[in-house]
Design a protein around this motif. Structure first.
Motif, short mmCIF file in Angstrom:
data_model
loop_
_atom_site.label_atom_id
_atom_site.label_comp_id
_atom_site.label_asym_id
_atom_site.label_seq_id
_atom_site.Cartn_x
_atom_site.Cartn_y
_atom_site.Cartn_z
N ARG A 111 20.36 1.31 1.41
CA ARG A 111 21.98 0.90 1.19
C ARG A 111 22.32 -0.64 1.46
O ARG A 111 21.89 -1.21 2.22
CB ARG A 111 23.03 2.07 1.78
CG ARG A 111 24.57 1.95 1.17
CD ARG A 111 24.90 2.19 2.36
NE ARG A 111 26.32 2.71 1.06
CZ ARG A 111 28.16 2.33 0.86
NH1 ARG A 111 28.22 2.42 2.85
NH2 ARG A 111 28.51 2.36 0.27
N THR A 112 22.67 -1.06 0.17
CA THR A 112 22.87 -2.62 -0.14
C THR A 112 23.62 -3.10 -0.96
O THR A 112 23.75 -2.21 -2.56
CB THR A 112 21.80 -3.28 -0.39
OG1 THR A 112 20.55 -3.05 0.92
CG2 THR A 112 22.18 -4.75 -0.50
N ASN A 113 25.40 -3.02 -1.20
CA ASN A 113 25.76 -3.65 -1.43
C ASN A 113 25.90 -4.88 -2.54
O ASN A 113 25.75 -6.08 -1.59
CB ASN A 113 27.49 -3.63 -1.00
CG ASN A 113 28.46 -3.86 -2.04
OD1 ASN A 113 28.58 -3.88 -3.08
ND2 ASN A 113 29.65 -3.65 -1.60
N ASP A 163 20.87 1.43 -3.41
CA ASP A 163 21.77 1.10 -4.18
C ASP A 163 22.62 1.53 -3.03
O ASP A 163 22.71 1.70 -1.72
CB ASP A 163 21.15 2.95 -4.27
CG ASP A 163 22.64 2.39 -5.99
OD1 ASP A 163 22.40 2.78 -7.17
OD2 ASP A 163 23.87 3.54 -5.66
N ILE A 164 24.19 1.72 -3.62
CA ILE A 164 25.58 1.49 -3.23
C ILE A 164 26.59 2.41 -2.17
O ILE A 164 26.39 3.34 -1.98
CB ILE A 164 26.02 0.75 -3.76
CG1 ILE A 164 27.56 0.33 -2.65
CG2 ILE A 164 27.03 1.61 -4.78
CD1 ILE A 164 28.68 -0.25 -2.84
N SER A 165 25.65 4.26 -3.44
CA SER A 165 25.91 5.32 -3.28
C SER A 165 25.05 6.00 -2.15
O SER A 165 24.05 5.95 -2.32
CB SER A 165 25.77 6.14 -4.77
OG SER A 165 25.43 7.12 -4.69
N ARG A 168 18.20 -2.85 -13.62
CA ARG A 168 18.93 -2.12 -14.86
C ARG A 168 19.83 -0.99 -14.91
O ARG A 168 19.60 -0.26 -13.85
CB ARG A 168 17.55 -1.17 -16.10
CG ARG A 168 16.31 -2.23 -15.64
CD ARG A 168 14.95 -1.39 -16.71
NE ARG A 168 14.82 -0.52 -15.70
CZ ARG A 168 13.59 0.39 -16.30
NH1 ARG A 168 12.73 -0.26 -17.55
NH2 ARG A 168 13.15 1.13 -15.27
N ASN A 169 20.90 -1.62 -16.22
CA ASN A 169 22.33 -0.67 -16.02
C ASN A 169 22.53 -0.27 -15.21
O ASN A 169 22.80 0.71 -14.48
CB ASN A 169 21.69 1.33 -16.56
CG ASN A 169 20.25 1.10 -17.36
OD1 ASN A 169 20.86 0.01 -18.59
ND2 ASN A 169 19.33 1.82 -17.54
N VAL A 170 23.01 -1.46 -14.43
CA VAL A 170 24.04 -2.15 -12.88
C VAL A 170 24.71 -2.94 -13.49
O VAL A 170 26.43 -2.19 -13.08
CB VAL A 170 23.52 -2.17 -12.45
CG1 VAL A 170 24.04 -1.93 -11.02
CG2 VAL A 170 22.52 -0.82 -11.38
#
Ligand SMILES: C[S@@+](CC[C@H](N)C(=O)[O-])C[C@H]1O[C@@H](n2cnc3c(N)ncnc32)[C@H](O)[C@@H]1O
Length: 279
Positions: A202-204, A149-151, A223-225
């Motif tokens: 952490r991956t953008n 995720d990026i967050s 999903r849902n991104v």
């Protein structure tokens, strides 16, 4: 009325904040969700005791902690909504159709690599770990599950692996019993055996260089991104995922998402339980 003026965020400041978020991670802020960005930024300005929106843009661009502030802003404006065992038909497609299809093609001893791209606080990749555990899969195959995720705030929660009732709203009593320990009122801790099955990074997704560091995957759930991204970022993310999929690998999007107008590189597969994409 339009969010401008003393209590709001002036139009040019809003546009410059939206441009930073779009350029950095593809997030799209326009008329439809302007209020969300504004309200989160105004709350952040109060927290930092800054003078106002213009001072915040300065702080974000040139302040001593500028990169960290951008991470904080991303944490505040992304939607971390997720829960265990979300969309059972898609999960059935995964266990009953995608996995058997992969097994038919896989070399003996080849690891199964699964990626939850945009995993928020980890419920999605942990769901895969629980399903595979139920199937007795870990004894038979080497399995690698990645949640990205990026967050950074969401990833910290994922690594902590302590969840609230809301995350378990689709988790049966049997599964609660088998995979979780009570951890105070209304809190549930995922047992270490399952927790240890998932790695997080952490991956953008909008950054092709970051994606190129990942291994090839056999199954990707994103999903849902895409719904939160601008059209160019959607196309770039899908192309990036395609580049990280092994030949024959599967891509599962959210139930309301599709690759229409985003990519022609995948085959649409009508499985019994769901429609998925295959490289
Ligand atoms: C609504 S959650 C989806 C969680 C999970 N996939 C599910 O469907 O339950 C969307 C996630 O996408 C992440 N996200 C948004 N833009 C991203 C980007 N450019 N790179 C990586 N993750 C991103 C957000 O941080 C958020 O955690």
């Amino acid at each position: 009325v339009n969010g401008e003026g003393a209590a709001g965020v002036p139009g040019d400041v809003f546009r410059s904040l939206a441009a930073v978020l779009r350029d950095r991670c593809g997030l799209e802020f326009g008329d439809g969700n302007r209020y969300l960005l504004e309200s989160r930024v105004l709350a952040r300005i109060r927290e930092l005791r800054l003078e106002g929106p213009r001072a915040y843009v300065q702080h974000l661009r040139y302040g001593p902690g500028a990169p960290a502030e951008l991470d904080t802003l991303i944490d505040r404006v992304t939607n971390p909504e997720t829960y265990f065992f979300r969309e059972p038909e898609q999960l059935r497609a995964f266990t009953e159709e995608i996995l058997p299809s992969w097994e038919e093609r896989a070399r003996a001893g080849a690891p199964l690599r699964i990626w939850s791209a945009g995993c928020a606080s980890g419920e999605e990749p942990f769901t895969f770990a629980m399903l595979l555990e139920e199937m007795g899969y870990f004894g038979r195959r080497s399995v690698e599950i990645l949640g990205s995720d990026i967050s950074t705030a969401s990833l910290a929660r994922a690594r902590q692996a302590t969840f609230r009732e809301n995350s378990l709203r689709e988790t049966s009593p049997e599964r609660r019993e088998r995979f979780f320990d009570a951890d105070g009122p209304g809190r549930f801790r995922l047992r270490d055996a399952v927790r240890g099955r998932v790695a997080f990074s952490r991956t953008n997704l909008a950054d092709r260089a970051e994606l190129s560091a990942l291994p090839p995957f056999d199954v990707v759930f994103c999903r849902n991104v895409l719904i939160y991204l601008c059209p160019e970022a959607k196309r770039s993310v899908v192309a990036g995922i395609h580049s990280r999929l092994a030949p024959g690998g599967f891509l599962v999007l959210g139930r309301v998402e599709s690759l229409v107008a985003l990519s022609t590189e995948f085959r649409l597969r009508h499985l019994r339980n769901d429609m998925v994409y295959q490289k």
